[in-house]
Design an enzyme around this catalytic site. Structure first.
Site, PDB file in Angstrom:
ATOM      1  N   ASP A  56       0.823  -1.204   0.000  1.00 37.79           N
ATOM      2  CA  ASP A  56       0.000   0.000   0.000  1.00 37.79           C
ATOM      3  C   ASP A  56       0.861   1.261   0.000  1.00 37.79           C
ATOM      4  OD1 ASP A  56      -2.739   1.181   0.390  1.00 37.79           O
ATOM      5  OD2 ASP A  56      -1.705   2.034   2.117  1.00 37.79           O
ATOM      6  N   THR A  89      -3.319   5.558  -3.958  1.00 36.93           N
ATOM      7  CA  THR A  89      -2.241   6.307  -3.310  1.00 36.93           C
ATOM      8  C   THR A  89      -0.919   6.172  -4.048  1.00 36.93           C
ATOM      9  OG1 THR A  89      -1.825   4.447  -1.819  1.00 36.93           O
ATOM     10  CG2 THR A  89      -3.297   6.147  -1.035  1.00 36.93           C
ATOM     11  N   THR A  90      -0.666   4.980  -4.586  1.00 36.41           N
ATOM     12  CA  THR A  90       0.569   4.796  -5.351  1.00 36.41           C
ATOM     13  C   THR A  90       0.499   5.583  -6.655  1.00 36.41           C
ATOM     14  OG1 THR A  90       0.591   2.552  -4.471  1.00 36.41           O
ATOM     15  CG2 THR A  90       2.186   3.061  -6.186  1.00 36.41           C
ATOM     16  N   ASP A 381      -9.217  -0.447   1.792  1.00 33.38           N
ATOM     17  CA  ASP A 381      -9.228   0.222   0.485  1.00 33.38           C
ATOM     18  C   ASP A 381     -10.464  -0.195  -0.311  1.00 33.38           C
ATOM     19  OD1 ASP A 381      -6.832   1.338   1.114  1.00 33.38           O
ATOM     20  OD2 ASP A 381      -5.691   0.449  -0.543  1.00 33.38           O
TER      21      ASP A 381
HETATM   22  P1  ADP Z   1      -2.844   2.338  -6.018  1.00 37.82           P
HETATM   23  O1  ADP Z   1      -2.184   2.541  -4.681  1.00 37.82           O
HETATM   24  O2  ADP Z   1      -2.583   3.484  -6.935  1.00 37.82           O
HETATM   25  O3  ADP Z   1      -4.268   1.971  -5.918  1.00 37.82           O
HETATM   26  P2  ADP Z   1      -2.417  -0.370  -6.853  1.00 37.82           P
HETATM   27  O4  ADP Z   1      -1.200  -1.178  -6.616  1.00 37.82           O
HETATM   28  O5  ADP Z   1      -3.636  -0.709  -6.085  1.00 37.82           O
HETATM   29  O6  ADP Z   1      -2.035   1.128  -6.655  1.00 37.82           O
HETATM   30  O7  ADP Z   1      -2.739  -0.479  -8.404  1.00 37.82           O
HETATM   31  C1  ADP Z   1      -3.842   0.168  -8.975  1.00 37.82           C
HETATM   32  C2  ADP Z   1      -3.815   0.037 -10.465  1.00 37.82           C
HETATM   33  O8  ADP Z   1      -3.875  -1.343 -10.853  1.00 37.82           O
HETATM   34  C3  ADP Z   1      -5.012   0.720 -11.090  1.00 37.82           C
HETATM   35  O9  ADP Z   1      -4.584   1.477 -12.191  1.00 37.82           O
HETATM   36  C4  ADP Z   1      -5.895  -0.450 -11.526  1.00 37.82           C
HETATM   37  O10 ADP Z   1      -6.715  -0.137 -12.631  1.00 37.82           O
HETATM   38  C5  ADP Z   1      -4.858  -1.470 -11.871  1.00 37.82           C
HETATM   39  N1  ADP Z   1      -5.391  -2.848 -11.893  1.00 37.82           N
HETATM   40  C6  ADP Z   1      -6.151  -3.467 -10.974  1.00 37.82           C
HETATM   41  N2  ADP Z   1      -6.454  -4.728 -11.358  1.00 37.82           N
HETATM   42  C7  ADP Z   1      -5.866  -4.905 -12.563  1.00 37.82           C
HETATM   43  C8  ADP Z   1      -5.803  -5.993 -13.496  1.00 37.82           C
HETATM   44  N3  ADP Z   1      -6.411  -7.157 -13.266  1.00 37.82           N
HETATM   45  N4  ADP Z   1      -5.076  -5.808 -14.617  1.00 37.82           N
HETATM   46  C9  ADP Z   1      -4.441  -4.642 -14.841  1.00 37.82           C
HETATM   47  N5  ADP Z   1      -4.471  -3.595 -14.027  1.00 37.82           N
HETATM   48  C10 ADP Z   1      -5.173  -3.710 -12.897  1.00 37.82           C
HETATM   49 MG    MG Z   2      -5.091   0.323  -5.043  1.00 36.02          MG
END
Ligand code: ADP
Ligand code: MG
Length: 514
Positions: A56, A89-90, A381
């Protein structure tokens, strides 16, 4: 002439700008590898040896103990993202860092900071329009909400549980607290308990507090409970005993003991006669009082924390009573069922079906502390994004598709923007590309190839993301694969990243006191 203390440090002009920009970029860079379903985790060890393992962004940045003031501003971006929408957040931190990186290039080309700031703000407005264009047309139903939850959880340490079955629990929880006045997100809590596989994670229709009965003889379950919450100590304060009686004969001693017993019995009687069958008190309960109440079949929990007391009060409708003489039935709350359970060394009290508020608890189980902690963050989240999506009714394609659309629209409109500002607007689009590029890099793909393919697919299909599903990685419409994010998560990321990057870029004088 010196106007500042000799010990203070001052950096000016380009030096100040580039040192701030570098610090901001470094912070963003540090969370880049955690982005997306194939993002890796970080292990953070503090000076006391405590370990946190997480994916996270906000948690990582806060655990990192960052001191540089400009770097701190990137941490604040991810904090405000967490605060406002609970996810992304990332994304927000990485975007802010890349906006700074692009700003650095512009400054080197002699584009003035104020031009960069103006260009970035214009580009951010175009980005918001692009997000609006990507919003789903269909209604946000349970199926879409589950997809939102699952998209936010894939790649998080969800233990033995697949994100899909957790997503089901999360949507059920949010539906439970969905009222005409909106989603009462605060009425969903997460309670973690180590000791079982994460598959045992379940939804409890009420609240859970870390409490055990004050006496072994008390019932472990009460149905249709009338609940009193006291801020009263049910015992004789030891200090008072010495002070009140000067004992010089056996009769006086007996009288003193009788008086004390009488006082204790009085407490037990008052409580028992009030009609309450479950009592929570924030103070202590004397053993003899507990024994007497146990004999009356009253279930008592003592030494309750203040926040637990408030939670029980708001769920059951009980009013807290500070003086036993004031205890009346009208102060009672009620619940369908209160029961206590033992998990290893821990005792938990479940307050289910409280009369005053629909509350639910996601009861998170897991084998170790690290597993339940990371599950708690992932579920937190997911609850936030589902609440956000349900309230606004707006979701956008994930997997980089929305970012591709944003960059595309900005580049298109940049053509009509005059002067050097055009460079800044285009630079914003280049910065947004970091999201699909990073998703590609984190799945072991070549970022440039993926970007080219995504743009081409976006051009012909209108929606194109880099979808990760099991071991497969494909370019396709994310809506078709259920990869969706709330529109508000993207909006907030654009806005908070722009704000921080422009604020940092404008600084050309850093004066630090020693
Ligand atoms: P954040 O802290 O920004 O939420 P995450 O590590 O949760 O970071 O990643 C979020 C990103 O991953 C988003 O852009 C979301 O659309 C993408 N995402 C989630 N599931 C998938 C998937 N199955 N395939 C590709 N991208 C995905
Ligand atoms: Mg996320």
């Amino acid at each position: 002439m010196f106007i500042m203390s000799e010990d203070s440090q001052r950096t000016q002009g380009r030096d100040a700008q580039s040192s701030n920009i570098m610090a901001g970029k470094a912070v963003a860079e540090s969370v880049r590898t955690t982005l997306g379903p194939r993002g890796m985790d970080k292990m953070l060890v503090d000076s006391g040896g405590d370990v946190v393992i997480t994916n996270d962004g906000a948690t990582i940045l806060n655990e990192m103990d960052i001191e540089h003031p400009a770097a701190q501003m990137i941490v604040e971006v991810s904090d405000s993202q967490e605060e406002e929408v609970g996810d992304g957040t990332t994304t927000a931190a990485v975007l802010a860092g890349n906006l700074l990186g692009e700003a650095e290039d512009l400054i080197e080309q002699d584009v003035h900071a104020t031009t960069i700031v103006e260009g970035y703000h214009e580009a951010a407005d175009i980005a918001l329009e692009a997000i609006a264009e990507q919003v789903n047309e269909a209604d946000v139903d349970d199926e879409i909400l589950r997809q939102v939850a699952e998209s936010s959880m894939t790649g998080k340490g969800t233990g033995g549980l697949t994100a899909a079955s957790l997503a089901e629990t999360v949507v059920e929880a949010i539906r439970h607290v969905d009222t005409d006045a909106g989603v009462a997100r605060d009425n969903v809590t997460v309670h973690t308990q180590i000791g079982a596989s994460s598959n045992a994670t379940e939804l409890v229709p009420g609240i859970i507090v870390d409490e055990e009965p004050a006496h072994d003889g008390m019932p472990s379950e009460v149905e249709d409970a009338s609940i009193a919450i006291l801020d009263v100590e049910l015992g004789v304060r030891t200090g008072d005993v010495d002070a009140e009686y000067a004992i010089d004969s056996i009769d006086q001693l007996n009288a003193a003991i009788d008086a004390e017993e009488g006082e204790l019995e009085g407490y037990a009687e008052t409580v028992a006669e009030s009609g309450a069958d479950v009592v929570f008190t924030t103070e202590d309960v004397n053993d003899r009082v507990a024994n007497a109440l146990a004999n009356e079949g009253v279930l008592v929990f003592e030494g309750l924390g203040d926040s637990d007391a408030r939670q029980v009060a708001s769920a059951t409708g009980a009013r807290r009573v500070g003086d036993l003489d004031d205890l009346e039935e009208s102060d009672f709350g009620s619940a369908d069922r209160i029961h206590t359970e033992t998990y290893g060394d821990d005792d938990l009290a479940f307050v289910e079906g409280g009369a005053a508020a629909e509350t639910v608890t996601v009861f998170v189980r897991g084998g170790t502390e690290h597993i339940v902690d990371e599950l708690e963050r992932a579920i937190g989240d997911a609850l936030d994004v589902v609440a956000t999506a349900l309230e606004s009714g707006e979701v956008v394609p994930g997997a980089g598709a929305t970012e591709i659309a944003i960059a595309d629209k900005i580049r298109e409109e940049a053509a009509g923007i005059e002067g050097r500002k055009q460079l800044a607007v285009t630079a914003f689009a280049d910065a947004v590309d970091i999201i699909p590029r990073t998703l590609a890099a984190n799945t072991g793909r070549d970022p440039i190839d993926v970007l080219v393919d995504l743009r081409a697919a976006h051009e012909s299909e209108g929606r194109a993301g880099l979808i990760t599903s099991g071991d497969e990685v494909t370019i396709d419409d994310p809506f078709e694969h259920g990869v969706v994010d709330p529109a508000d998560v993207k909006r907030e990321a654009v806005e908070s990243a722009t704000e921080a990057a422009t604020m940092i870029a404008r600084i050309d004088d850093v004066i630090a006191a020693e």
